[in-house]
Design a protein around this motif. Structure first.
Motif, PDB file in Angstrom:
ATOM      1  N   LEU A  51      26.704 -17.495  96.076  1.00  0.00           N
ATOM      2  CA  LEU A  51      28.162 -17.345  95.581  1.00  0.00           C
ATOM      3  C   LEU A  51      29.243 -18.012  96.038  1.00  0.00           C
ATOM      4  O   LEU A  51      30.224 -18.635  95.458  1.00  0.00           O
ATOM      5  N   VAL A  52      29.127 -18.064  97.479  1.00  0.00           N
ATOM      6  CA  VAL A  52      30.155 -18.870  98.476  1.00  0.00           C
ATOM      7  C   VAL A  52      30.163 -20.279  97.975  1.00  0.00           C
ATOM      8  O   VAL A  52      31.126 -21.010  97.864  1.00  0.00           O
ATOM      9  N   LYS A  53      28.766 -20.777  97.980  1.00  0.00           N
ATOM     10  CA  LYS A  53      28.764 -22.321  97.815  1.00  0.00           C
ATOM     11  C   LYS A  53      29.042 -22.571  96.376  1.00  0.00           C
ATOM     12  O   LYS A  53      29.990 -23.679  96.105  1.00  0.00           O
ATOM     13  N   GLU A  54      28.912 -21.752  95.386  1.00  0.00           N
ATOM     14  CA  GLU A  54      29.110 -22.154  93.952  1.00  0.00           C
ATOM     15  C   GLU A  54      30.663 -21.995  93.902  1.00  0.00           C
ATOM     16  O   GLU A  54      31.294 -22.984  93.291  1.00  0.00           O
ATOM     17  N   THR A  55      31.520 -21.165  94.474  1.00  0.00           N
ATOM     18  CA  THR A  55      32.691 -21.111  94.582  1.00  0.00           C
ATOM     19  C   THR A  55      33.342 -22.137  95.188  1.00  0.00           C
ATOM     20  O   THR A  55      34.472 -22.715  94.713  1.00  0.00           O
ATOM     21  N   PHE A  56      32.727 -22.682  96.418  1.00  0.00           N
ATOM     22  CA  PHE A  56      33.367 -23.872  97.049  1.00  0.00           C
ATOM     23  C   PHE A  56      33.364 -25.169  96.187  1.00  0.00           C
ATOM     24  O   PHE A  56      34.195 -25.868  96.052  1.00  0.00           O
ATOM     25  N   LYS A  57      32.116 -25.263  95.175  1.00  0.00           N
ATOM     26  CA  LYS A  57      32.312 -26.414  94.498  1.00  0.00           C
ATOM     27  C   LYS A  57      33.239 -26.206  93.486  1.00  0.00           C
ATOM     28  O   LYS A  57      33.886 -27.288  93.058  1.00  0.00           O
ATOM     29  N   GLN A  58      33.435 -25.061  92.875  1.00  0.00           N
ATOM     30  CA  GLN A  58      34.552 -25.085  92.091  1.00  0.00           C
ATOM     31  C   GLN A  58      35.901 -25.213  92.591  1.00  0.00           C
ATOM     32  O   GLN A  58      36.902 -26.010  91.850  1.00  0.00           O
ATOM     33  N   GLY A  59      36.075 -25.021  93.760  1.00  0.00           N
ATOM     34  CA  GLY A  59      37.347 -25.254  94.527  1.00  0.00           C
ATOM     35  C   GLY A  59      37.533 -26.754  94.582  1.00  0.00           C
ATOM     36  O   GLY A  59      38.591 -27.364  94.408  1.00  0.00           O
ATOM     37  N   VAL A  60      36.164 -27.326  94.775  1.00  0.00           N
ATOM     38  CA  VAL A  60      36.492 -28.979  95.217  1.00  0.00           C
ATOM     39  C   VAL A  60      36.859 -29.627  93.610  1.00  0.00           C
ATOM     40  O   VAL A  60      37.697 -30.543  93.538  1.00  0.00           O
TER      41      VAL A  60
ATOM     42  N   ILE B 137      43.770 -26.897 106.022  1.00  0.00           N
ATOM     43  CA  ILE B 137      42.143 -26.833 105.782  1.00  0.00           C
ATOM     44  C   ILE B 137      42.205 -27.159 104.097  1.00  0.00           C
ATOM     45  O   ILE B 137      43.287 -26.940 103.553  1.00  0.00           O
ATOM     46  N   ALA B 138      41.048 -27.788 103.966  1.00  0.00           N
ATOM     47  CA  ALA B 138      40.952 -28.132 102.350  1.00  0.00           C
ATOM     48  C   ALA B 138      41.066 -26.767 101.591  1.00  0.00           C
ATOM     49  O   ALA B 138      40.522 -25.605 102.005  1.00  0.00           O
ATOM     50  N   PRO B 139      41.857 -26.947 100.497  1.00  0.00           N
ATOM     51  CA  PRO B 139      41.866 -26.058  99.545  1.00  0.00           C
ATOM     52  C   PRO B 139      40.642 -25.108  99.038  1.00  0.00           C
ATOM     53  O   PRO B 139      40.570 -24.035  98.945  1.00  0.00           O
ATOM     54  N   ALA B 140      39.646 -26.106  98.855  1.00  0.00           N
ATOM     55  CA  ALA B 140      38.249 -25.668  98.258  1.00  0.00           C
ATOM     56  C   ALA B 140      37.793 -24.689  99.357  1.00  0.00           C
ATOM     57  O   ALA B 140      37.131 -23.739  99.042  1.00  0.00           O
TER      58      ALA B 140
ATOM     59  N   THR C 152      36.619 -18.869 100.697  1.00  0.00           N
ATOM     60  CA  THR C 152      36.609 -17.786 101.556  1.00  0.00           C
ATOM     61  C   THR C 152      37.362 -16.558 100.420  1.00  0.00           C
ATOM     62  O   THR C 152      36.933 -15.213 101.182  1.00  0.00           O
ATOM     63  N   LEU C 153      38.000 -16.907  99.542  1.00  0.00           N
ATOM     64  CA  LEU C 153      38.368 -15.599  98.667  1.00  0.00           C
ATOM     65  C   LEU C 153      37.087 -15.005  98.184  1.00  0.00           C
ATOM     66  O   LEU C 153      36.968 -13.803  98.218  1.00  0.00           O
ATOM     67  N   LYS C 154      36.136 -15.560  97.755  1.00  0.00           N
ATOM     68  CA  LYS C 154      34.856 -15.097  97.372  1.00  0.00           C
ATOM     69  C   LYS C 154      34.173 -14.612  98.633  1.00  0.00           C
ATOM     70  O   LYS C 154      33.509 -13.378  98.275  1.00  0.00           O
ATOM     71  N   SER C 155      34.274 -15.034  99.784  1.00  0.00           N
ATOM     72  CA  SER C 155      33.560 -14.426 100.942  1.00  0.00           C
ATOM     73  C   SER C 155      34.164 -12.812 101.360  1.00  0.00           C
ATOM     74  O   SER C 155      33.450 -11.887 101.549  1.00  0.00           O
ATOM     75  N   LEU C 156      35.546 -12.765 100.983  1.00  0.00           N
ATOM     76  CA  LEU C 156      36.352 -11.735 101.210  1.00  0.00           C
ATOM     77  C   LEU C 156      35.860 -10.798 100.092  1.00  0.00           C
ATOM     78  O   LEU C 156      35.839  -9.634 100.646  1.00  0.00           O
ATOM     79  N   GLU C 157      35.640 -11.270  99.080  1.00  0.00           N
ATOM     80  CA  GLU C 157      35.102 -10.253  98.077  1.00  0.00           C
ATOM     81  C   GLU C 157      33.872  -9.532  98.208  1.00  0.00           C
ATOM     82  O   GLU C 157      33.716  -8.542  98.081  1.00  0.00           O
ATOM     83  N   LEU C 158      32.954 -10.508  98.922  1.00  0.00           N
ATOM     84  CA  LEU C 158      31.640 -10.073  99.383  1.00  0.00           C
ATOM     85  C   LEU C 158      31.740  -9.021 100.476  1.00  0.00           C
ATOM     86  O   LEU C 158      31.047  -7.888 100.607  1.00  0.00           O
ATOM     87  N   ILE C 159      32.843  -9.330 101.150  1.00  0.00           N
ATOM     88  CA  ILE C 159      32.802  -8.427 102.821  1.00  0.00           C
ATOM     89  C   ILE C 159      33.285  -7.164 102.053  1.00  0.00           C
ATOM     90  O   ILE C 159      33.025  -6.224 102.747  1.00  0.00           O
TER      91      ILE C 159
END
Length: 369
Positions: free
Chosen positions: A53-62, A255-258, A263-270
């Motif tokens: 989920l973090v990787k997929e969100t990162f791609k969306q951010g890019v 840092i890159a916005p993506a 990280t917002l997704k990571s925080l959600e999972l945390i």
């Protein structure tokens, strides 16, 4: 300048450091030089660095923001993704505001640089991270350290100070895994005209943060959160003061916005707590099994589990034996730790299995014999 003799000296003292090239993603299983290894030296505590989920969100951010920020925060590099993440981190930590930095190292230097003309003294725990020590030296105040986690030692030193001060501590200590008593430290700060600053790089996302009113809180996002960067949180005026005065913040590309989106997704999972629960279960299993086979692991309830070896060459040899048995555990030597307490620094992640932990501890037991 000729560095060859200096490099030779480091090798002879078993203090030479080298990088291993990892082929593929950061995870509990990695590949180095074609060799598959179970990774027990990563700070990816919640196993989010390679989370789908973090990787997929990162791609969306890019897709939305591109690959980079293009500028510093105070020019044109501060995107809505940065803003949203800062607000989310402030909310998560219960603080008024948060400020993003590129790394934990630069965040700590950033706090100290902003305080250059505001402090008369600083007291630091003996085992604080190097970035805190460097920040202290950066602003020219004497490096004064109290005995590790020793409130009596701190109190004695604080009583000798005058003017405005700062008491600085790691929250979870990076090499020992033990934790500071924030409540006791804050009591001394209250009586000493001092501000308390804590570096929670290794506790953020795992333990509930204890952030006293008007104190300074720093945490990194490249460990439990699985991405990169760091932030400082506190009251609104303090964060605004950092924006105006913190040189590493002012003069660094954002840092890159993506990464912020990821990280917002990571925080959600945390917040969901599943990965945290898995990690804490692994820590308990590790502690119980190591005790059952009489391994002298230092006392720690965090993901960091140190085994003191006491000699650089021996620590390297044991690390290599484990590597040969498909386990990656790093040997920690001076200057990271003082001479005489060289160690294996074993770190646990949420996605380790109990079978992997049992196999590792059994191999360590054999390597010590």
């Amino acid at each position: 300048m000729d560095f060859s003799n200096k490099l030779s000296d480091l090798k002879q003292q078993h203090l030479y450091r080298s990088r291993k090239v990892i082929d593929g993603a950061q995870d509990t299983k990695i590949v180095i030089d074609g060799k598959s290894l179970i990774n027990f030296c990563s700070n990816d505590y919640l196993s989010l660095a390679n989370h789908p989920l973090v990787k997929e969100t990162f791609k969306q951010g890019v897709d939305e923001y591109g690959a980079g920020s293009g500028s510093s925060h105070l020019v044109s590099g501060h995107s809505k993704a940065h803003h949203d993440l800062e607000e989310a981190l402030a909310d998560y930590t219960g603080q008024k505001r948060a400020l993003l930095f590129s790394t934990g190292y630069s965040a700590n230097l950033g706090v100290f640089s902003a305080f250059k003309d505001e402090l008369d003294w600083i007291l630091q725990d003996k085992l604080n991270h190097a970035s805190l020590i460097d920040g202290n030296q950066l602003i020219g105040l004497p490096l004064q350290r109290y005995l590790h986690n020793d409130i009596t030692s701190l109190k004695k030193k604080a009583e000798k100070q005058s003017g405005k001060g700062m008491i600085v501590t790691d929250t979870v200590f990076s090499m020992d895994g033990d934790q500071a008593n924030i409540d006791d430290l804050q009591k001394i700060a209250n009586f000493s005209n001092a501000t308390l600053m804590q570096d929670d790089a290794h506790g953020f996302g795992i333990f509930n943060a204890n952030i006293p009113k008007n104190s300074i809180y720093m945490a990194t996002l490249g460990k439990a959160a699985g991405t990169m960067g760091a932030f400082v949180a506190g009251n609104a005026d303090f964060i605004e003061f950092l924006i105006q005065k913190s040189r590493p913040y002012i003069y660094t590309t954002a840092i890159a916005p993506a990464i912020c989106v990821a990280t917002l997704k990571s925080l959600e999972l945390i917040k969901q707590g599943e990965q945290k629960s898995k990690l804490l279960t692994n820590i308990d299993f590790f502690r119980n099994f190591s005790k059952a086979i009489s391994l002298p692991i230092s006392k720690s309830n965090s993901a960091i589990q140190p085994l003191i070896i006491g000699d650089s060459e021996k620590a390297l040899n044991i690390s290599q034996k484990l590597f040969d048995q498909d386990f990656y555990v790093s040997a920690i030597r001076p200057p990271t730790v003082p001479k005489g307490i060289e160690r294996l620094r074993i770190t646990l992640s949420a996605n380790h299995t109990q079978n992997q932990i049992e196999q590792l501890l059994t191999q360590i037991k054999h390597a010590l014999q």
